[in-house]
Design a protein around this motif. Structure first.
Motif, PDB file in Angstrom:
ATOM      1  N   LEU A 288       0.318  -1.608   0.133  1.00  0.00           N
ATOM      2  CA  LEU A 288      -0.162  -0.030  -0.392  1.00  0.00           C
ATOM      3  C   LEU A 288       1.091   1.015   0.248  1.00  0.00           C
ATOM      4  O   LEU A 288       0.518   2.054  -0.348  1.00  0.00           O
ATOM      5  N   GLY A 289       1.818   0.928   0.638  1.00  0.00           N
ATOM      6  CA  GLY A 289       2.739   2.492   0.962  1.00  0.00           C
ATOM      7  C   GLY A 289       3.857   2.457  -0.958  1.00  0.00           C
ATOM      8  O   GLY A 289       3.916   3.400  -0.814  1.00  0.00           O
TER       9      GLY A 289
ATOM     10  N   ILE B 178     -10.530   4.380  -2.168  1.00  0.00           N
ATOM     11  CA  ILE B 178     -11.076   3.760  -2.033  1.00  0.00           C
ATOM     12  C   ILE B 178     -10.463   2.463  -2.566  1.00  0.00           C
ATOM     13  O   ILE B 178     -10.945   1.454  -1.535  1.00  0.00           O
ATOM     14  N   VAL B 179      -9.736   1.874  -3.233  1.00  0.00           N
ATOM     15  CA  VAL B 179      -9.048   0.925  -3.759  1.00  0.00           C
ATOM     16  C   VAL B 179      -7.734   0.511  -3.132  1.00  0.00           C
ATOM     17  O   VAL B 179      -8.072   0.161  -2.091  1.00  0.00           O
ATOM     18  N   MET B 180      -7.707   2.084  -2.087  1.00  0.00           N
ATOM     19  CA  MET B 180      -6.797   1.736  -1.567  1.00  0.00           C
ATOM     20  C   MET B 180      -7.054   1.273   0.286  1.00  0.00           C
ATOM     21  O   MET B 180      -6.727   0.452   1.046  1.00  0.00           O
ATOM     22  N   ASP B 181      -8.267   1.508   0.399  1.00  0.00           N
ATOM     23  CA  ASP B 181      -8.989   1.765   1.516  1.00  0.00           C
ATOM     24  C   ASP B 181      -9.393   0.844   1.269  1.00  0.00           C
ATOM     25  O   ASP B 181      -9.032  -0.573   2.800  1.00  0.00           O
TER      26      ASP B 181
ATOM     27  N   ALA C 117      -7.804  -2.347  -0.154  1.00  0.00           N
ATOM     28  CA  ALA C 117      -6.883  -2.934   0.372  1.00  0.00           C
ATOM     29  C   ALA C 117      -6.410  -2.973   1.448  1.00  0.00           C
ATOM     30  O   ALA C 117      -6.305  -3.990   2.559  1.00  0.00           O
ATOM     31  N   GLY C 118      -6.949  -2.202   1.979  1.00  0.00           N
ATOM     32  CA  GLY C 118      -5.916  -1.872   3.356  1.00  0.00           C
ATOM     33  C   GLY C 118      -6.980  -2.475   4.845  1.00  0.00           C
ATOM     34  O   GLY C 118      -6.343  -2.851   5.648  1.00  0.00           O
ATOM     35  N   LEU C 119      -7.439  -3.331   4.279  1.00  0.00           N
ATOM     36  CA  LEU C 119      -8.477  -3.654   5.404  1.00  0.00           C
ATOM     37  C   LEU C 119      -7.716  -5.466   5.214  1.00  0.00           C
ATOM     38  O   LEU C 119      -7.975  -5.980   6.309  1.00  0.00           O
ATOM     39  N   LEU C 120      -6.660  -5.328   4.419  1.00  0.00           N
ATOM     40  CA  LEU C 120      -6.307  -6.568   4.447  1.00  0.00           C
ATOM     41  C   LEU C 120      -3.875  -6.272   4.370  1.00  0.00           C
ATOM     42  O   LEU C 120      -3.708  -6.965   4.745  1.00  0.00           O
ATOM     43  N   GLU C 121      -4.083  -5.322   5.631  1.00  0.00           N
ATOM     44  CA  GLU C 121      -2.871  -4.704   5.508  1.00  0.00           C
ATOM     45  C   GLU C 121      -1.602  -5.759   6.334  1.00  0.00           C
ATOM     46  O   GLU C 121      -1.032  -5.750   6.458  1.00  0.00           O
ATOM     47  N   GLU C 122      -2.048  -6.429   7.126  1.00  0.00           N
ATOM     48  CA  GLU C 122      -1.813  -7.534   8.084  1.00  0.00           C
ATOM     49  C   GLU C 122      -1.147  -8.737   7.248  1.00  0.00           C
ATOM     50  O   GLU C 122      -1.066  -9.452   8.053  1.00  0.00           O
TER      51      GLU C 122
ATOM     52  N   MET D  45     -24.716 -11.277   0.213  1.00  0.00           N
ATOM     53  CA  MET D  45     -23.477 -10.328   1.235  1.00  0.00           C
ATOM     54  C   MET D  45     -23.619 -11.009   2.362  1.00  0.00           C
ATOM     55  O   MET D  45     -24.407 -10.194   2.863  1.00  0.00           O
ATOM     56  N   PRO D  46     -22.536 -10.886   3.240  1.00  0.00           N
ATOM     57  CA  PRO D  46     -22.133 -10.985   4.018  1.00  0.00           C
ATOM     58  C   PRO D  46     -22.386  -9.549   5.072  1.00  0.00           C
ATOM     59  O   PRO D  46     -22.021  -8.770   4.137  1.00  0.00           O
ATOM     60  N   ILE D  47     -22.554  -9.367   5.969  1.00  0.00           N
ATOM     61  CA  ILE D  47     -22.447  -8.181   6.441  1.00  0.00           C
ATOM     62  C   ILE D  47     -21.654  -7.316   6.577  1.00  0.00           C
ATOM     63  O   ILE D  47     -22.223  -6.066   6.175  1.00  0.00           O
ATOM     64  N   ALA D  48     -20.712  -7.931   6.520  1.00  0.00           N
ATOM     65  CA  ALA D  48     -19.461  -7.087   6.598  1.00  0.00           C
ATOM     66  C   ALA D  48     -19.236  -6.792   5.479  1.00  0.00           C
ATOM     67  O   ALA D  48     -18.784  -4.907   5.102  1.00  0.00           O
ATOM     68  N   VAL D  49     -18.897  -7.414   4.429  1.00  0.00           N
ATOM     69  CA  VAL D  49     -19.168  -7.109   2.897  1.00  0.00           C
ATOM     70  C   VAL D  49     -20.292  -6.003   2.661  1.00  0.00           C
ATOM     71  O   VAL D  49     -19.825  -4.528   1.866  1.00  0.00           O
ATOM     72  N   LYS D  50     -21.728  -5.736   2.981  1.00  0.00           N
ATOM     73  CA  LYS D  50     -23.162  -5.166   2.852  1.00  0.00           C
ATOM     74  C   LYS D  50     -22.524  -3.673   3.801  1.00  0.00           C
ATOM     75  O   LYS D  50     -22.897  -2.740   2.747  1.00  0.00           O
ATOM     76  N   GLU D  51     -21.444  -3.384   4.690  1.00  0.00           N
ATOM     77  CA  GLU D  51     -21.410  -2.771   5.122  1.00  0.00           C
ATOM     78  C   GLU D  51     -20.200  -1.674   4.219  1.00  0.00           C
ATOM     79  O   GLU D  51     -20.250  -0.608   3.719  1.00  0.00           O
ATOM     80  N   LEU D  52     -19.774  -2.654   3.572  1.00  0.00           N
ATOM     81  CA  LEU D  52     -18.459  -2.468   2.896  1.00  0.00           C
ATOM     82  C   LEU D  52     -18.471  -1.679   1.537  1.00  0.00           C
ATOM     83  O   LEU D  52     -18.379  -0.224   0.921  1.00  0.00           O
ATOM     84  N   TYR D  53     -19.525  -1.817   1.340  1.00  0.00           N
ATOM     85  CA  TYR D  53     -19.970  -1.799  -0.259  1.00  0.00           C
ATOM     86  C   TYR D  53     -20.747  -0.778   0.298  1.00  0.00           C
ATOM     87  O   TYR D  53     -20.461   0.444  -1.112  1.00  0.00           O
ATOM     88  N   LYS D  54     -21.677  -0.522   0.527  1.00  0.00           N
ATOM     89  CA  LYS D  54     -22.202   0.368   1.522  1.00  0.00           C
ATOM     90  C   LYS D  54     -21.772   2.042   1.838  1.00  0.00           C
ATOM     91  O   LYS D  54     -21.646   2.998   0.803  1.00  0.00           O
ATOM     92  N   GLU D  55     -20.092   1.496   2.775  1.00  0.00           N
ATOM     93  CA  GLU D  55     -19.043   2.724   2.817  1.00  0.00           C
ATOM     94  C   GLU D  55     -18.818   3.089   1.746  1.00  0.00           C
ATOM     95  O   GLU D  55     -18.678   4.281   0.963  1.00  0.00           O
TER      96      GLU D  55
END
Length: 138
Positions: A10-11, A20-23, A25-30, A119-129
């Motif tokens: 990401l860096g 939005i792409v960076m954010d 992908a940032g969900l997987l930063e670890e 869609m799982p709830i977490a994916v729906k939230e990501l989509y909406k955001e």
């Protein structure tokens, strides 16, 4: 095998990459992006120079791809590497290693999504955001 922490990728991200792409992908930063091409070369007894000659790419380009230095890899290059090494799955070249807790979550949500077609709830939230971000409302 070359492991690169997603946070580090990401860096190195392209300056024109949208937030939005960076954010997302940032969900997987670890997590780790694992490049397995070098292992395939060793298994097959060939060098990066050999792969470059087999694909028509520069040795420097092959080295960048194998060492995760290149910012991007286009589909034609990808298919040239797959054809030269006789692999038919991108999984043979690249892999994403998730931290243990996130891996469990991904498998659970993936199974839920497949079985319910919802869609799982977490994916729906990501989509909406992300829709709100894209429309400038967030």
């Amino acid at each position: 095998m070359k492991k690169i922490k997603v946070k580090d990728l990401l860096g190195q991200g392209h300056s024109l990459m949208n937030n939005i792409v960076m954010d997302t992908a940032g969900l997987l930063e670890e997590a780790y992006f694992v490049i397995k091409i070098d292992d395939l070369l060793k298994e097959r007894g060939i060098t990066q120079k050999d792969l470059a000659q087999m694909t028509g790419m520069r040795v420097g380009t092959v080295s960048e791809i194998i060492n995760g230095k290149g910012i991007s890899l286009n589909k034609v290059q990808l298919f040239a590497i797959m054809a030269a090494l006789r692999v038919k799955s991108i999984d043979d070249l690249y892999e994403m290693k998730l931290p243990e807790g996130l891996e469990e979550t991904f498998y659970t949500e993936q199974a839920e999504w497949k079985s319910t077609k919802e869609m799982p709830i977490a994916v729906k939230e990501l989509y909406k955001e992300n829709v709100l971000k894209a429309s400038g409302l967030k």
